[in-house]
Design a protein around this motif. Structure first.
Motif, PDB file in Angstrom:
ATOM      1  N   UNK A 426      66.962 -10.346 -25.389  1.00 14.41           N
ATOM      2  CA  UNK A 426      65.721  -9.583 -25.493  1.00 14.41           C
ATOM      3  C   UNK A 426      64.823 -10.045 -26.634  1.00 14.41           C
ATOM      4  N   UNK A 427      65.257 -11.052 -27.405  1.00 15.30           N
ATOM      5  CA  UNK A 427      64.426 -11.619 -28.462  1.00 15.30           C
ATOM      6  C   UNK A 427      63.753 -12.918 -28.024  1.00 15.30           C
ATOM      7  N   UNK A 428      64.048 -13.382 -26.814  1.00 15.85           N
ATOM      8  CA  UNK A 428      63.486 -14.641 -26.322  1.00 15.85           C
ATOM      9  C   UNK A 428      62.092 -14.434 -25.773  1.00 15.85           C
ATOM     10  N   UNK A 429      61.380 -15.548 -25.616  1.00 15.20           N
ATOM     11  CA  UNK A 429      60.081 -15.492 -24.960  1.00 15.20           C
ATOM     12  C   UNK A 429      60.270 -15.099 -23.502  1.00 15.20           C
ATOM     13  N   UNK A 430      59.197 -14.621 -22.910  1.00 21.86           N
ATOM     14  CA  UNK A 430      59.222 -14.199 -21.510  1.00 21.86           C
ATOM     15  C   UNK A 430      59.646 -15.351 -20.606  1.00 21.86           C
ATOM     16  N   UNK A 431      59.150 -16.565 -20.898  1.00 23.19           N
ATOM     17  CA  UNK A 431      59.478 -17.724 -20.076  1.00 23.19           C
ATOM     18  C   UNK A 431      60.933 -18.131 -20.185  1.00 23.19           C
ATOM     19  N   UNK A 432      61.480 -18.101 -21.413  1.00 22.80           N
ATOM     20  CA  UNK A 432      62.891 -18.454 -21.590  1.00 22.80           C
ATOM     21  C   UNK A 432      63.798 -17.438 -20.910  1.00 22.80           C
ATOM     22  N   UNK A 433      63.402 -16.165 -20.936  1.00 18.48           N
ATOM     23  CA  UNK A 433      64.181 -15.151 -20.221  1.00 18.48           C
ATOM     24  C   UNK A 433      64.229 -15.473 -18.725  1.00 18.48           C
ATOM     25  N   UNK A 434      63.092 -15.886 -18.180  1.00 17.48           N
ATOM     26  CA  UNK A 434      63.045 -16.192 -16.749  1.00 17.48           C
ATOM     27  C   UNK A 434      63.956 -17.382 -16.420  1.00 17.48           C
TER      28      UNK A 434
END
Length: 505
Positions: A426-434
């Motif tokens: 939950x600390x990652x960027x939106x793109x890395x989460x995807x």
């Protein structure tokens, strides 16, 4: 359209490409390039093979036929060092050996003439000759040199000409370690006097003084353009400038590094867990078959008599406007739509409505959507997010095996995220989460991977990252990809089957 112009004193000596479309015979076309270079900037052009890096560098040297838009502000004294220019020089020398048109055998142009007859600063040229170790080769014919020696001659000529713009296409290829260090030091001494543009495939060779990066990629061919090219009206590959990144923007620069890693890495999609394989499917059956599938609410028909078969190894793109029924069709396949039992649907060998459980079907599907990302709010590590895909869980509630941990590490390496294995998701960027959620969906190598609007909510660079990962999956696994988006023209290399839905209401 505007032709190539040279406006040295306009816009503070900026070089400006405005919707520039540049053709290089039938070989390659740069399309609608928007790019500005200011005097204090030093750029690297990068991207995958065939994306147009060398073509863009050549366009800055005035090479190519401008078919649209404009290139303004190029200085008069531009020097370019590239393999193409190198090959052209060698070809010119070899022509002198043509016995049919010459009465004497040509010895070829000596190195000294190639250097000192084509430079403004002979003192600098002599100094560079010594630094590059060419003093003993000045009397040798240029065409008799090795590839690396020829490249050194071209570099000396370009540097000693004191250009107003220096373009170097893979300048470090073929140079030994000492020569490479010397060249980098010399280039660093020029940063206050001449803007430089380099083409580099290897990020680790990027000099410290580079201020900006331009990323190119191949243009996807839509069906209409493909038909024109096959008819001979328009040929050759095409490239577009996708991204420009300021090196001081650490987040954007790291994302670009990750994108290049995904595009160019030799790593392949990791294997499935050999200790926990999915049940075998009947190879004679399609993965999915919808026959006259209809979804209707009262008098409103959303999907009307759709016939669609997805065979193994067929990667599909499903597109259509809002309200065309894309999500409804997906829910027929996954079993989440109540009307799936009133339709003729065959999935993974199961005929819908014949007693199969929803989990019997879903074990063969990997699914990624924006809704899933919203739901995945637990505070767990990046590595555990991937491992959770083995259990179809949000978060980890079971002890993972050594095999699962190894596979998760391989996925992190593929994504260029191995140094972030223990970071909270939950600390990652939106793109890395995807990216991690796509890896999570893939760890079991499901026969069908459904990516529902995977680029929704992503900025351009993260969108490119996700598309690069999808391409990687299409290239190297037994998983069939179903990629869902709004735009039929937003195509992915490796996907060759298309279904476009239209609104029926």
């Amino acid at each position: 359209m505007d032709s190539l112009t040279r406006l040295d004193d306009i816009h503070q000596n900026r070089i400006r490409l405005s919707k520039a479309t540049v053709s290089f015979d039938d070989r390659f076309t740069l399309r609608e390039i928007d790019w500005t270079i200011t005097p204090e900037q030093h750029w690297v052009i990068t991207g995958p093979n065939g994306s147009g890096k060398s073509a863009l560098a050549a366009a800055l040297a005035g090479i190519g036929d401008i078919q649209g838009g404009s290139i303004q502000g190029l200085p008069n004294n531009v020097e370019i060092v590239s393999f193409e220019v190198q090959a052209e020089l060698i070809a010119q020398e070899l022509k002198k050996d043509d016995a049919d048109i010459m009465d004497v055998i040509s010895l070829g142009t000596p190195v000294s003439e190639m250097i000192f007859d084509h430079c403004q600063d002979t003192e600098l040229a002599q100094s560079l000759v010594e630094k590059f170790g060419l003093s003993t080769l000045l009397d040798r014919a240029f065409r008799k040199l090795s590839t690396g020696e020829t490249r050194k001659v071209m570099l000396i000529r370009a540097l000693a000409n004191k250009p107003d713009l220096l373009i170097l296409d893979e300048p470090f290829d073929g140079l030994d370690v000492d020569t490479l260090a010397m060249l980098q030091a010399h280039l660093a001494s020029l940063i206050d006097t001449v803007p430089m543009v380099m083409v580099l495939n290897r990020f680790d060779e990027m000099p410290d003084f580079i201020t900006h990066v331009a990323y190119l990629d191949k243009e996807r061919k839509d069906k209409e353009r493909g038909d024109r090219e096959r008819s001979g009206k328009q040929r050759g590959d095409k490239g577009r400038l996708k991204l420009t990144v300021d090196r001081q923007d650490d987040a954007a620069f790291n994302e670009l590094y990750q994108l290049l890693h995904l595009k160019t890495t030799d790593l392949s999609v990791p294997e499935a867990d050999p200790t926990n394989k999915l049940p075998a499917l009947d190879p004679s059956q399609p993965l999915v078959k919808l026959t006259q599938a209809t979804i209707q609410y009262g008098d409103t028909v959303i999907v009307d008599k759709l016939d669609w078969t997805i065979e193994r190894g067929q990667h599909w793109q499903l597109s259509g406007p809002n309200g065309s029924g894309k999500t409804c069709v997906l829910s027929l396949i996954t079993g989440d739509h109540p009307q799936c039992y009133t339709n003729d649907i065959l999935v993974f060998g199961f005929q819908r409505g014949n007693g199969e459980s929803i989990w019997q079907v879903k074990q063969f599907i990997g699914y990624v959507s924006t809704n899933l990302q919203w739901e995945y709010r637990v505070s767990t590590s990046c590595k555990n997010v991937i491992i959770s895909g083995f259990y179809d869980s949000i978060g980890m509630y079971t002890k993972s095996t050594d095999s699962q941990k190894k596979i998760a590490d391989q996925w992190l390496a593929l994504l260029g995220m191995q140094d972030r294995a223990d970071q909270p998701f939950n600390k990652l960027s939106y793109g890395d989460q995807r990216l991690l959620l796509i890896a999570r969906a893939m760890v079991k190598h499901p026969p069908l991977l459904i990516l529902d609007e995977p680029c929704l909510g992503l900025d351009d660079i993260n969108r490119q990252l996700v598309l690069a990962l999808i391409e990687k999956i299409c290239q190297g696994s037994e998983t069939t990809v179903l990629y869902v988006n709004h735009h039929a023209e937003d195509q992915i290399s490796g996907i060759e089957h298309y279904l476009a839905l239209e609104k029926n209401h």
